[in-house]
Design a protein around this motif. Structure first.
Motif, PDB file in Angstrom:
ATOM      1  N   SER A 236      24.360  55.945  59.878  1.00  3.91           N
ATOM      2  CA  SER A 236      24.357  56.106  61.334  1.00  3.91           C
ATOM      3  C   SER A 236      25.695  55.697  61.933  1.00  3.91           C
ATOM      4  CB  SER A 236      23.235  55.257  61.953  1.00  3.91           C
ATOM      5  OG  SER A 236      23.585  53.886  61.883  1.00  3.91           O
ATOM      6  N   MET A 237      25.964  56.187  63.149  1.00  9.79           N
ATOM      7  CA  MET A 237      27.218  55.858  63.821  1.00  9.79           C
ATOM      8  C   MET A 237      27.335  54.356  64.041  1.00  9.79           C
ATOM      9  SD  MET A 237      28.419  55.111  67.149  1.00  9.79           S
ATOM     10  CE  MET A 237      27.339  55.903  68.358  1.00  9.79           C
ATOM     11  N   GLU A 238      26.232  53.727  64.441  1.00 13.06           N
ATOM     12  CA  GLU A 238      26.277  52.282  64.692  1.00 13.06           C
ATOM     13  C   GLU A 238      26.615  51.523  63.408  1.00 13.06           C
ATOM     14  OE1 GLU A 238      23.928  54.293  65.661  1.00 13.06           O
ATOM     15  OE2 GLU A 238      23.699  54.101  67.843  1.00 13.06           O
ATOM     16  N   GLU A 239      26.012  51.947  62.299  1.00 11.30           N
ATOM     17  CA  GLU A 239      26.314  51.286  61.025  1.00 11.30           C
ATOM     18  C   GLU A 239      27.765  51.539  60.619  1.00 11.30           C
ATOM     19  OE1 GLU A 239      22.811  51.171  57.948  1.00 11.30           O
ATOM     20  OE2 GLU A 239      22.789  53.107  58.978  1.00 11.30           O
ATOM     21  N   ALA A 240      28.224  52.785  60.801  1.00 10.03           N
ATOM     22  CA  ALA A 240      29.605  53.121  60.425  1.00 10.03           C
ATOM     23  C   ALA A 240      30.592  52.251  61.185  1.00 10.03           C
ATOM     24  CB  ALA A 240      29.880  54.601  60.696  1.00 10.03           C
ATOM     25  N   LEU A 241      30.350  52.064  62.491  1.00 11.82           N
ATOM     26  CA  LEU A 241      31.230  51.204  63.291  1.00 11.82           C
ATOM     27  C   LEU A 241      31.217  49.774  62.766  1.00 11.82           C
ATOM     28  CD1 LEU A 241      30.388  52.487  66.882  1.00 11.82           C
ATOM     29  CD2 LEU A 241      32.642  52.502  65.811  1.00 11.82           C
ATOM     30  N   THR A 242      30.036  49.268  62.475  1.00  6.05           N
ATOM     31  CA  THR A 242      29.920  47.886  62.001  1.00  6.05           C
ATOM     32  C   THR A 242      30.627  47.713  60.660  1.00  6.05           C
ATOM     33  OG1 THR A 242      27.781  47.669  63.113  1.00  6.05           O
ATOM     34  CG2 THR A 242      28.295  46.052  61.406  1.00  6.05           C
ATOM     35  N   TYR A 243      30.409  48.641  59.743  1.00 11.11           N
ATOM     36  CA  TYR A 243      31.017  48.518  58.418  1.00 11.11           C
ATOM     37  C   TYR A 243      32.542  48.660  58.494  1.00 11.11           C
ATOM     38  CZ  TYR A 243      26.202  49.254  56.900  1.00 11.11           C
ATOM     39  OH  TYR A 243      24.849  49.152  56.726  1.00 11.11           O
TER      40      TYR A 243
ATOM     41  N   ASN B 221      39.771  38.376  67.601  1.00 13.62           N
ATOM     42  CA  ASN B 221      38.872  38.771  68.680  1.00 13.62           C
ATOM     43  C   ASN B 221      39.620  39.590  69.737  1.00 13.62           C
ATOM     44  OD1 ASN B 221      36.115  38.499  69.679  1.00 13.62           O
ATOM     45  ND2 ASN B 221      37.080  37.503  71.420  1.00 13.62           N
ATOM     46  N   SER B 222      40.855  39.163  70.053  1.00  9.02           N
ATOM     47  CA  SER B 222      41.660  39.892  71.034  1.00  9.02           C
ATOM     48  C   SER B 222      41.997  41.290  70.515  1.00  9.02           C
ATOM     49  CB  SER B 222      42.950  39.114  71.319  1.00  9.02           C
ATOM     50  OG  SER B 222      43.746  39.802  72.259  1.00  9.02           O
ATOM     51  N   TYR B 223      42.359  41.386  69.244  1.00 13.47           N
ATOM     52  CA  TYR B 223      42.679  42.690  68.651  1.00 13.47           C
ATOM     53  C   TYR B 223      41.482  43.637  68.721  1.00 13.47           C
ATOM     54  CZ  TYR B 223      43.507  46.194  65.047  1.00 13.47           C
ATOM     55  OH  TYR B 223      43.620  47.375  64.376  1.00 13.47           O
ATOM     56  N   LEU B 224      40.306  43.123  68.373  1.00 12.52           N
ATOM     57  CA  LEU B 224      39.111  43.976  68.407  1.00 12.52           C
ATOM     58  C   LEU B 224      38.749  44.365  69.833  1.00 12.52           C
ATOM     59  CD1 LEU B 224      36.838  42.168  65.772  1.00 12.52           C
ATOM     60  CD2 LEU B 224      38.009  44.348  65.493  1.00 12.52           C
ATOM     61  N   GLU B 225      38.773  43.375  70.746  1.00 13.25           N
ATOM     62  CA  GLU B 225      38.327  43.589  72.126  1.00 13.25           C
ATOM     63  C   GLU B 225      39.280  44.464  72.928  1.00 13.25           C
ATOM     64  OE1 GLU B 225      35.942  42.546  74.268  1.00 13.25           O
ATOM     65  OE2 GLU B 225      34.819  40.939  73.293  1.00 13.25           O
TER      66      GLU B 225
ATOM     67  N   MET C 139      34.429  47.887  61.092  1.00 14.63           N
ATOM     68  CA  MET C 139      34.945  46.638  61.670  1.00 14.63           C
ATOM     69  C   MET C 139      34.947  45.530  60.629  1.00 14.63           C
ATOM     70  SD  MET C 139      33.743  46.235  65.642  1.00 14.63           S
ATOM     71  CE  MET C 139      32.147  47.013  65.586  1.00 14.63           C
ATOM     72  N   TYR C 140      33.873  45.474  59.844  1.00 12.03           N
ATOM     73  CA  TYR C 140      33.806  44.455  58.785  1.00 12.03           C
ATOM     74  C   TYR C 140      34.982  44.607  57.827  1.00 12.03           C
ATOM     75  CZ  TYR C 140      32.384  41.967  54.611  1.00 12.03           C
ATOM     76  OH  TYR C 140      32.369  41.125  53.526  1.00 12.03           O
ATOM     77  N   SER C 141      35.237  45.836  57.407  1.00 11.73           N
ATOM     78  CA  SER C 141      36.326  46.083  56.457  1.00 11.73           C
ATOM     79  C   SER C 141      37.674  45.708  57.066  1.00 11.73           C
ATOM     80  CB  SER C 141      36.308  47.571  56.065  1.00 11.73           C
ATOM     81  OG  SER C 141      37.372  47.854  55.193  1.00 11.73           O
ATOM     82  N   THR C 142      37.891  46.072  58.337  1.00 15.60           N
ATOM     83  CA  THR C 142      39.158  45.769  59.012  1.00 15.60           C
ATOM     84  C   THR C 142      39.369  44.269  59.150  1.00 15.60           C
ATOM     85  OG1 THR C 142      39.044  47.842  60.263  1.00 15.60           O
ATOM     86  CG2 THR C 142      40.463  46.111  61.145  1.00 15.60           C
TER      87      THR C 142
END
Length: 233
Positions: A152-159, A52-56, A161-164
């Motif tokens: 979409s950009m929102e989906e790309a960000l979510t996917y 969570n810290s890494y992402l935030e 993040m999921y992969s990471t």
């Protein structure tokens, strides 16, 4: 019922976001291993706190923000801005291992994506890297691919993040170690967090690009000096 095009698009996303996608990212811990060696990550709860810290505090200001910017630059046909973004992502990365690791993974991603999809801009990116005009970035390569797949950009960000996170959890399962079930439960808890982070990325100003916190950056630098290691950082 889903159309064939929708199903093909969904399967394409699943394929490129798989933590086993062969680009070498499973060899990198982004500093997590330093915290493991120091005993600060020792179970599922502490792993979740670190993720969570890494992402935030780092991801959203670098790779996450870069994906949003690539979408905006592609929409306005500002290709020079994408190459400038590639340079900024690379030179702002203080940890030598992380810097070289990101370049290596980015270059492998471009090569692998081009074996699956014929995208002229990715070919130009690869050509620029060979000509030492660009470095190679996983987030930029993935953003170009997903934009061309009409995601979409929102989906790309979510996917992305999921992969990471999925890859980092798999590394945690191996290194802490944790059970596979623990990893699955952590992953599920991040689903709602992803949505909040996407909203944060959408509101960032350009001056926010590259922000991070010292602890994460120092852990990535110190990773080079660990006596024995499982990952790069």
């Amino acid at each position: 019922m889903l159309t064939t095009a929708t199903k093909m698009r969904f399967l394409s996303i699943l394929q490129i976001c798989d933590s086993n996608f062969p680009v070498g990212s499973f060899n990198h811990s982004f500093g997590m291993e330093t915290y493991l060696r120091d005993g600060q990550i020792c179970d599922s709860q502490t792993l979740k706190l670190w993720l969570n810290s890494y992402l935030e505090h780092q991801f959203i200001y670098s790779d996450g923000f870069a994906i949003r910017l690539v979408y905006e630059y592609l929409k306005d046909n500002q290709l020079d801005q994408i190459w400038q973004l590639d340079r900024m992502l690379t030179v702002q990365n203080s940890a030598k291992e992380s810097r070289y690791g990101a370049k290596l993974v980015g270059q492998r991603m471009i090569k692998t994506y081009l074996e699956l999809y014929d995208i002229p801009l990715l070919r130009e990116y690869e050509k620029r890297i060979k000509g030492k005009l660009s470095f190679g970035s996983p987030s930029i390569a993935t953003a170009i691919l997903m934009y061309n797949l009409e995601i979409s950009m929102e989906e790309a960000l979510t996917y992305y993040m999921y992969s990471t996170v999925s890859t980092l959890i798999q590394n945690g399962v191996r290194a802490i170690p944790l059970g596979q079930k623990d990893g699955l439960l952590i992953m599920k808890e991040f689903f709602e967090i992803f949505e909040n982070l996407v909203e944060k990325i959408k509101k960032l100003d350009f001056d926010d690009f590259g922000l991070t916190v010292p602890g994460l950056e120092i852990s990535q630098i110190n990773h080079e000096g660990l006596i024995f290691r499982l990952f790069m950082s």
